[in-house]
Design an enzyme around this catalytic site. Structure first.
Site, PDB file in Angstrom:
ATOM      1  CE1 TYR A   1     -59.822  25.872  80.284  1.00 38.15           C
ATOM      2  CE2 TYR A   1     -61.997  25.045  80.695  1.00 38.15           C
ATOM      3  CZ  TYR A   1     -60.969  26.062  80.785  1.00 38.15           C
ATOM      4  OH  TYR A   1     -61.331  27.344  81.372  1.00 38.15           O
TER       5      TYR A   1
ATOM      6  CE  LYS B   1     -77.942  25.950  79.059  1.00 38.32           C
ATOM      7  NZ  LYS B   1     -79.116  26.365  79.611  1.00 38.32           N
TER       8      LYS B   1
ATOM      9  CG  ASP C   1     -79.056  28.725  82.093  1.00 30.63           C
ATOM     10  OD1 ASP C   1     -79.249  27.991  82.977  1.00 30.63           O
ATOM     11  OD2 ASP C   1     -80.007  28.873  81.466  1.00 30.63           O
TER      12      ASP C   1
ATOM     13  CG  ASP D   1     -63.102  34.867  86.579  1.00 37.95           C
ATOM     14  OD1 ASP D   1     -62.542  34.126  87.023  1.00 37.95           O
ATOM     15  OD2 ASP D   1     -63.087  35.627  85.533  1.00 37.95           O
TER      16      ASP D   1
ATOM     17  CG  ASP E   1     -62.697  29.673  83.340  1.00 35.41           C
ATOM     18  OD1 ASP E   1     -61.807  30.144  84.178  1.00 35.41           O
ATOM     19  OD2 ASP E   1     -62.787  30.164  82.249  1.00 35.41           O
TER      20      ASP E   1
END
Ligand code: IPM
Ligand code: MN
Length: 356
Positions: A138, A189, A221, A249, A245
């Site tokens: 970001y 990750k 993942d 969701d 983020d």
């Protein structure tokens, strides 16, 4: 003199006005019942304001907002404006320039019928995601070269600092400790993006200071997979900004949809900004169909942050009851209930519970 909290209110775009109006209803009702007052300052910033004045979100406005006890926001984003411009200026400006380094996103299933997962009970989905809120992809470091040609180059750097990572990790452990949660899971990750082991190493070092809290780790993942397959294995989750983020969701869907998911952007001890995690849903603007529960849940988080924990728990119990009893049958904009009807229903139920 009763307590007074100053709140900067930024309704924003699309359904922002409608949902914020319902959020303010429960905020005012909570004040009446629990004996506090709120002094609100409205900020018109968003797409219309930008089109009229050319102004996005000046530093002066940011400073003013920061002078309040909390910021309450609706939603930002409008199809008439270049993608990301408003979002980065307003949401990003508040998060990054005011250094609200924690994005707290609870994922809680209030009623079994709301989750798309089979054989999953409310007690199986009750986690809280601590999303790092100021770094990662970001930060906007990078750019484009030879744009629009076959030789185009696009670069977006993922920045992670020891300070940024450590304060998020520490917040997650402190949260687990003070809220009586048993476990913190780190999601990163670091297998593919090797520099992400700054998370792995910091987590293991800081974790030593919390011997009583169980530690776990999942790559992003796999975390997505486990959240669907075994959501009960998650308790507190700490995660990088961009992965957080995406993961939240997914989490919102597990709890029934974006219509209930709220978040708190927090610099502990300094300032908090509270908002639903959904977008501005321009197609529903002015139709009075958007579900305001996520915004009401954002108010609930804001009250908890301000120290009004009783009012906060009562609002949460109200939401849970209305969903369990199916008086609010689902979280979509097609529940058949109007935005203001849901807001009124929450206020009425809240008042009767507070009396009882
Ligand atoms: C969110 C949103 C924002 C984000 C966008 C609007 C910049 O998706 O709050 O989750 O990516 O953080
Ligand atoms: Mn998002």
């Amino acid at each position: 003199m009763s307590k007074e909290y100053t709140i900067a209110v930024v309704p924003g775009d699309g359904i922002g006005d409608e949902i914020v109006r319902e959020g303010l209803k429960i905020l005012d009702a909570a004040g009446e019942v629990y004996g506090f007052r709120t002094k609100k300052t409205d900020y018109p910033h968003g797409a219309d304001h930008y089109l009229e004045t050319g102004e996005l979100f000046p530093d002066e406005t940011l400073r003013e907002c920061a002078g309040h006890d909390a910021i309450f926001m609706g939603a930002i984003g409008d199809p008439r404006i270049e993608v990301g411009l408003l979002e980065r200026a307003i949401i990003g400006g508040i998060r990054w320039k005011l250094d609200l380094y924690i994005n707290l996103r609870p994922i809680k299933l209030y009623a079994e019928h709301l989750t798309p997962l089979k054989n999953t009970r409310p007690e199986d989905i009750d986690m809280i995601v601590v999303r790092e809120n100021t770094e990662s992809i970001y930060v906007g470091l990078g750019g484009r070269f030879k744009e629009g040609t076959p030789d185009e180059v696009a670069i977006a750097e993922m920045i992670m600092t020891r300070k940024g990572v450590e304060r998020a990790v520490r917040y997650a452990f402190e949260l687990a400790k003070t809220s009586g949660r048993r476990k913190v899971t780190l999601v990163d990750k670091a297998n593919a993006i090797r520099p992400q082991d700054i998370w792995t190493r910091t987590f293991s070092e800081v974790g030593e200071e919390y011997p009583d809290i169980e530690k776990d780790h999942a790559y992003i993942d796999a975390a997505c997979m486990w959240m669907v397959k075994n959501p009960e294995t998650f308790d507190v989750v700490v995660v990088d900004n961009i992965f957080g983020d995406i993961l939240t969701d997914l989490g919102a869907m597990l709890q029934g949809g974006l219509g209930i998911a709220a978040s708190g952007n927090i610099h502990p001890g300094k300032l908090g900004m509270f908002e639903p995690i959904h977008g501005s849903a321009p197609k529903y603007k002015g139709k009075n169909v958007a579900n305001p529960l996520a915004t009401i849940a954002a108010v609930q988080m804001m009250l908890d942050y301000l120290g009004e924990s009783e009012a906060s728990s009562k609002i949460e119990a109200t939401i849970a009851h209305l969903l369990q009893s199916k008086r609010i049958p689902d979280l979509s904009a097609r529940s058949g209930l109007k935005t203001d009807e849901i807001g009124d229903m929450v206020v009425e139920e809240f008042r009767s519970r507070a009396r009882g």
